[in-house]
Scaffold this motif. Structure first.
Motif, short mmCIF file in Angstrom:
data_model
loop_
_atom_site.label_atom_id
_atom_site.label_comp_id
_atom_site.label_asym_id
_atom_site.label_seq_id
_atom_site.Cartn_x
_atom_site.Cartn_y
_atom_site.Cartn_z
N GLY A 126 41.16 47.27 31.92
CA GLY A 126 41.76 46.21 32.71
C GLY A 126 42.69 46.71 33.80
O GLY A 126 42.95 45.99 34.78
N ALA A 127 43.19 47.95 33.67
CA ALA A 127 44.06 48.50 34.70
C ALA A 127 43.33 48.59 36.04
O ALA A 127 43.96 48.49 37.10
CB ALA A 127 44.55 49.89 34.28
N ILE A 128 42.01 48.78 35.99
CA ILE A 128 41.24 48.88 37.24
C ILE A 128 41.28 47.56 38.01
O ILE A 128 41.38 47.55 39.24
CB ILE A 128 39.78 49.27 36.93
N PHE A 129 41.22 46.45 37.31
CA PHE A 129 41.30 45.14 37.97
C PHE A 129 42.60 45.02 38.75
O PHE A 129 42.63 44.56 39.89
CB PHE A 129 41.19 44.02 36.94
N TRP A 130 43.70 45.45 38.13
CA TRP A 130 45.00 45.33 38.79
C TRP A 130 45.16 46.35 39.90
O TRP A 130 45.93 46.14 40.85
CB TRP A 130 46.12 45.41 37.76
N MET A 131 44.43 47.47 39.84
CA MET A 131 44.38 48.38 40.98
C MET A 131 43.70 47.69 42.16
O MET A 131 44.13 47.85 43.31
CB MET A 131 43.62 49.66 40.60
N TRP A 132 42.65 46.92 41.88
CA TRP A 132 41.97 46.17 42.95
C TRP A 132 42.90 45.12 43.56
O TRP A 132 42.95 44.95 44.77
CB TRP A 132 40.72 45.48 42.39
N VAL A 133 43.64 44.41 42.70
CA VAL A 133 44.54 43.36 43.18
C VAL A 133 45.62 43.94 44.09
O VAL A 133 45.87 43.44 45.19
CB VAL A 133 45.20 42.62 41.99
N ILE A 134 46.26 45.04 43.63
CA ILE A 134 47.33 45.62 44.44
C ILE A 134 46.78 46.22 45.72
O ILE A 134 47.47 46.28 46.75
CB ILE A 134 48.12 46.67 43.63
N SER A 149 39.82 42.73 29.80
CA SER A 149 40.96 43.58 29.44
C SER A 149 42.14 43.32 30.38
O SER A 149 43.30 43.43 29.97
CB SER A 149 40.57 45.05 29.50
N ALA A 150 41.84 42.98 31.64
CA ALA A 150 42.90 42.75 32.63
C ALA A 150 43.80 41.59 32.24
O ALA A 150 45.00 41.58 32.56
CB ALA A 150 42.28 42.50 34.00
N PHE A 151 43.26 40.61 31.53
CA PHE A 151 44.03 39.43 31.18
C PHE A 151 44.34 39.35 29.68
O PHE A 151 44.72 38.30 29.16
CB PHE A 151 43.29 38.16 31.62
N GLY A 152 44.18 40.49 28.99
CA GLY A 152 44.53 40.54 27.58
C GLY A 152 43.70 39.64 26.71
O GLY A 152 44.20 39.09 25.72
N LEU A 153 42.43 39.46 27.07
CA LEU A 153 41.57 38.54 26.32
C LEU A 153 40.87 39.21 25.15
O LEU A 153 40.09 38.57 24.45
CB LEU A 153 40.51 37.94 27.26
N GLN A 154 41.14 40.50 24.95
CA GLN A 154 40.53 41.20 23.83
C GLN A 154 41.51 41.28 22.66
O GLN A 154 42.56 40.66 22.67
CB GLN A 154 40.06 42.59 24.29
N GLY A 197 49.93 42.84 24.52
CA GLY A 197 50.30 44.23 24.75
C GLY A 197 49.35 44.92 25.70
O GLY A 197 49.77 45.67 26.58
N ALA A 198 48.06 44.65 25.54
CA ALA A 198 47.07 45.24 26.43
C ALA A 198 47.21 44.70 27.83
O ALA A 198 47.04 45.42 28.82
CB ALA A 198 45.66 44.97 25.90
N PHE A 199 47.53 43.40 27.96
CA PHE A 199 47.72 42.79 29.27
C PHE A 199 48.87 43.46 30.01
O PHE A 199 48.74 43.83 31.18
CB PHE A 199 48.00 41.29 29.10
N ALA A 200 50.00 43.63 29.35
CA ALA A 200 51.17 44.25 29.98
C ALA A 200 50.87 45.69 30.39
O ALA A 200 51.25 46.13 31.49
CB ALA A 200 52.36 44.20 29.03
N ALA A 201 50.19 46.43 29.52
CA ALA A 201 49.85 47.83 29.83
C ALA A 201 48.89 47.91 31.00
O ALA A 201 49.01 48.79 31.86
CB ALA A 201 49.24 48.50 28.59
N ALA A 202 47.92 47.00 31.05
CA ALA A 202 46.94 47.00 32.13
C ALA A 202 47.61 46.72 33.47
O ALA A 202 47.35 47.41 34.47
CB ALA A 202 45.85 45.96 31.87
N VAL A 203 48.49 45.72 33.51
CA VAL A 203 49.18 45.37 34.76
C VAL A 203 50.06 46.52 35.22
O VAL A 203 50.00 46.95 36.38
CB VAL A 203 50.03 44.10 34.58
N LYS A 204 50.89 47.03 34.31
CA LYS A 204 51.84 48.09 34.67
C LYS A 204 51.12 49.33 35.18
O LYS A 204 51.44 49.85 36.26
CB LYS A 204 52.70 48.45 33.46
#
Length: 472
Positions: free
Chosen positions: A93-101, A243-248, A253-260
Motif C-alpha cells: 500500500g505504500a506504493i499507492f501513497w507514493m503515487w498520491v504524493i 493495503s493502502a487503505f488498511g482493508l486487509q 496499523g497497516a494503513f498508518a505504516a503505508a501512508v507514512k
C-alpha cells in the motif's frame, strides 16, 4: 548524542508529529487548486515543451540539461532502495501513497521551480544561480530565513545525501561481488571529484548523456518483467490499493505504516517541495523565455521519477518476492526480487543500475550545494575548494556507515529543508499565480512567449532586474 538528536527531530517531522506528511499533502492540494489542476489539465503541454529544450547560452544550461540534472539528483537510491524500504516497512500500500504524493507533488514542484527561475541571479562567473534561499531573500525580504534554508541544503545535499547514495552503491557491490566498501567508496570519490571539478556545466553535460540512457534501460527491463508475469499484475494492483487503505487483516496499523512510508520515501525520491530542484531550474535558459516554462519541465521530472521509475521498481519487487519482511532491507530486497526474475544476472543488473542511478545523484548533489555558495560570498576558488573537500569526505564516510544511521540523517536534512521551503512557497503563492496567469495569457494570444519583469507584480524586489528584459 547525535543519534538521539536525529531521532528526536525525525520523530517530530516524520514520526508521531508527522509534521511533514501534513505539510506536503496540504501544500500539494493548495497548489493543485490555486493553479487549477495544472498537472492534469496541462499534462500534454508539459511534454510539448521538450521540443526546443536544448537551447542554451553562456549564462545558463539548457532546459533539457536542467531536467536531466534534477533527475540525476532525484533518480537514485529512492527509486531502488527507497521503494524497497517503503514496501518492507509499509507494505504494498505504500506504493499507492507514493503515487498520491507524486501527483500532488507535481504542482508543488512546479511552484518552487517557477520561483527559482523568477528570482535567479548571476554569480561571480556570470552564470545563472538560484533556489529557495534566493527567492526567500528577494521575494520575502527575509535574509535570516534564506540563510537557514541554505545551511539546511548544505548539510543535506552538500554532504549527507551523497553519503546515502555512496552507501547504497557500496552495499550493492559488496552484496554482489564481495568488494570491500572502503575500496569502492574511494573509487566513487575519485570519479566524482573528476566530474564536479568542471562545475555545473560539466555536471549538466554528464547528466544529459547518462540519465536518458539509464532511465530507458531500467524501464525496458521492468516492462519485460511485467509482461512475463502479466497474469500476476491484477493481484498486485489489487494488493496495492487494498493495503493502502488498511482493508486487509492488519487494519489500521497497516494503513498508518503505508501512508507514512509511502509519503516519506516518495518525497525522498521525487524531492517535490524540498527546495532542491529550484537550484537546477534556476540555472537554465528557459524555452520559451519565461519562468513558467521551466516550472512545466521540472513538473515533468516528478512524474518521470515516481510514476515511471519508482513504479517500475515496485512491480519488479511485488512480482518477484515475498515482501512481508518487516525490516529495512534496502537495495538487497530489490536485488533479491530481480534475481527471482532474471536469475543470477538479476543482482548484477541491479548493482549496475544502482551504480548509475546513485552516482548521478552524488554528482548532482554537488551542483545543488555549490549553487548556494553565492549566498555566503563563497563562490570563489577557496570557497569552492573547501566545499568540495567536505563533500568528497562525506562520500567516503557514507560508503562505510551503517544504513539506518545514514537514512536517518538524510531524513532529518530533507525534512528541515522541506519545512522552510514549503512555508516560503506558500507565502509566495501570489507571485506563482501571477506568473502562471501571464504565461497562459501569452500562450492563448499566440506568438513567442517572452517574460519581462514588469509584466506582472512580483513580491519583494528582484536583485538583478536586467535578467528579465523581455529579450527572447
Amino acid at each position: 548524542m547525535v543519534n538521539d538528536v536525529v531521532g528526536f527531530v525525525n520523530n517530530i517531522l516524520w514520526g508521531q508529529g508527522q509534521v511533514l506528511i501534513y505539510m506536503l499533502l496540504l501544500a500539494g492540494l493548495w497548489f493543485t487548486f490555486r493553479l487549477k489542476f495544472i498537472q492534469i489539465l496541462d499534462f500534454k503541454h508539459m511534454w510539448s515543451l521538450l521540443k526546443g529544450s536544448n537551447a542554451s547560452n553562456s549564462q545558463g544550461i539548457s532546459s533539457f540539461q536542467a531536467l536531466c540534472t534534477s533527475l540525476s539528483a532525484r533518480v537514485g537510491t529512492g527509486n531502488l532502495a527507497g521503494v524497497a524500504v517503503a514496501i518492507s516497512l509499509g507494505g504494498a500500500g505504500a506504493i499507492f501513497w507514493m503515487w498520491v504524493i507524486a501527483l500532488l507533488g507535481m504542482a508543488t514542484g512546479y511552484a518552487e521551480s517557477v520561483l527559482g527561475q523568477a528570482y535567479k541571479i548571476k554569480d561571480s562567473d556570470g552564470q545563472f544561480r538560484g533556489g529557495p534561499a534566493y527567492y526567500i531573500k528577494q521575494g520575502l525580504k527575509n535574509s535570516w530565513f534564506a540563510v537557514l534554508f541554505a545551511l539546511c541544503l548544505f548539510f543535506g545535499y552538500g554532504f549527507v545525501f551523497s553519503a546515502v547514495q555512496a552507501n547504497t552503491i557500496t552495499d550493492a557491490l559488496n552484496n554482489s561481488y564481495g568488494i570491500e566498501t572502503q575500496y569502492s567508496g574511494l573509487a566513487i570519490v575519485i570519479v566524482a571529484g573528476l566530474i564536479v571539478i568542471g562545475g555545473l556545466r560539466a555536471i549538466a553535460r554528464f547528466a544529459e548523456w547518462v540519465v536518458p540512457f539509464m532511465g530507458i534501460a531500467y524501464v525496458l527491463v521492468a516492462l519485460g518483467v511485467t509482461v512475463v508475469n502479466i497474469e500476476m499484475l491484477p493481484a498486485v494492483l489489487w494488493d496495492i490499493v487494498t493495503s493502502a487503505f488498511g482493508l486487509q487483516e492488519a487494519g489500521a496499523g497497516a494503513f498508518a505504516a503505508a501512508v507514512k512510508n509511502g509519503i516519506q520515501r516518495g518525497l525522498y525520491s521525487n524531492e517535490a517541495g524540498s527546495g532542491s530542484v529550484p537550484q537546477a531550474a534556476a540555472a537554465a535558459c528557459p524555452h520559451p523565455n519565461h519562468p513558467v516554462s521551466q516550472g512545466y519541465i521540472q513538473m515533468l521530472g516528478v512524474f518521470l521519477d515516481t510514476m515511471i521509475l519508482c513504479t517500475a521498481t515496485a512491480f519488479i519487487i511485488l512480482l518477484g518476492t515475498d515482501t512481508s519482511i518487516g525490516e529495512m532491507e534496502g537495495i538487497r530486497l530489490t536485488q533479491t526480487a530481480m534475481e527471482s526474475h532474471l536469475g543470477s544476472v538479476g543482482a548484477d543488473f541491479v548493482a549496475a543500475a544502482i551504480g548509475f542511478f546513485a552516482f548521478t545523484s552524488v554528482v548532482a548533489n554537488y551542483a545543488y550545494g555549490e549553487a548556494n555558495l553565492h549566498m555566503f560570498k563563497l563562490d570563489n576558488r577557496p570557497g569552492r575548494a573547501a566545499f568540495t573537500a567536505g563533500y568528497l569526505a562525506m562520500i567516503f564516510w557514507g560508503a562505510m556507515a551503517s544504513l539506518p544511521t545514514v537514512w536517518a540523517m538524510a531524513d532529518m536534512a530533507l525534512g528541515l529543508m522541506t519545512v522552510v521551503n514549503v512555508i516560503a512557497i506558500v507565502l509566495l503563492t501570489p507571485t506563482i499565480v501571477s506568473l502562471t496567469q501571464d504565461y497562459r495569457t501569452k500562450r492563448q494570444q499566440g506568438g513567442e512567449i517572452v517574460f519581462t519583469a514588469s509584466d506582472c507584480k512580483l513580491q519583494g524586489e528582484l536583485e538583478e532586474k536586467d535578467i528579465w528584459t523581455g529579450k527572447p
